[in-house]
Design an enzyme around this catalytic site. Sequence first.
Site: not given
Length: 301
Positions: A130, A133-134
Amino acid sequence: MYDIGIIGGGTAGMTAAIYGQRAGKRTIIIEGSTFGGQITSSPNVENYPGIASVSGSEFSMNLLDQAMKLGAETVTEQVTGIRDEGGVKVIETTGKEYPCRSIILATGVTHRHLGVPNEERLTGSGVSYCATCDGAFFRGRDVAVVGGGSTALQDAEFLSNYCRKVYLIHRRDEFRGENRIVKRLEEKENVEFVLNCTVREIIGDSSVERIIVNNKKTGKEYKLEVSGVFIAVGQIPRNEIFADAVKLDENGFILAAEDCVTSHPGIFAAGDCRTKEVRQLTTAAADGAVAALAACKFVVD
Ligand code: NAP
């Protein structure tokens, strides 16, 4: 007793709840992790009719808000199975049971893994599924994105805003994803296409240090020094727990046509979890509507 029990709180499931509630049916959505589904990881959705541009998380939060304002009930629990007790269908979760007149399976899909050495061990330590997200953890660093679909293209574009260098590794020389994004990536100075290549190994002690890439045309192998590997090689279904209730195809997708009707009366399948050609936000929403209206008809008949 619920009229419609919906398993999965992604676009298909939440659209089904909206249609169910608007038809006056008591509806519950049971979601195992985060409401919103896959689209929450999409930094920018540009192909939903009527909305020129919206982040995936805003889109899904709007959907959830809409469903809840209409009266849909929501719970976050892991579904462990479903059973039919002669008319009443029961959704089993880790702690409870939910009796329903009909069920809509809207379980979506999950990330496919590459299956290369150290992928599992270094997940969370440089290996990610992701980018949204990261990605921010890799500011100023060099990373690789693996895949050639829209997710990989979007991830590469998103990461190019943070990272020093983004290698986009694809196993063919043609991308599956949207050409519009490919063109934008071609213009980015810090994005390099690594085509006809596959990742053979991810290397690192406590975090990713480099990857070994194999060029399928030349047979040559070389190292790319990266601290992050974002894997976006497609999605796979997870419908095993429903295999006793509904028929699955050989890849694990629930057998259901455009009418969302499964092999079990009163159980419907909507969105990416069912057999279908096109898996898009629009088709997930369409399935949610079709499945909900079919479920409404089923509980009345
Ligand atoms: P996808 O379209 O299935 O693409 C997966 C990519 O990974 C393909 O390019 C495939 O290569 C490659 N691949 C598969 N297995 C591989 C392996 N073992 N090693 C290396 N490469 C591998 O998946 P996706 O990009 O996640 O998209 C899924 C669906 O969501 C699609 O329908 C897409 O259009 C949609 N989507 C929509 C949006 C949006 O904003 N609306 C955003 C993202 C995704 P090949 O091309 O050679 O098969």
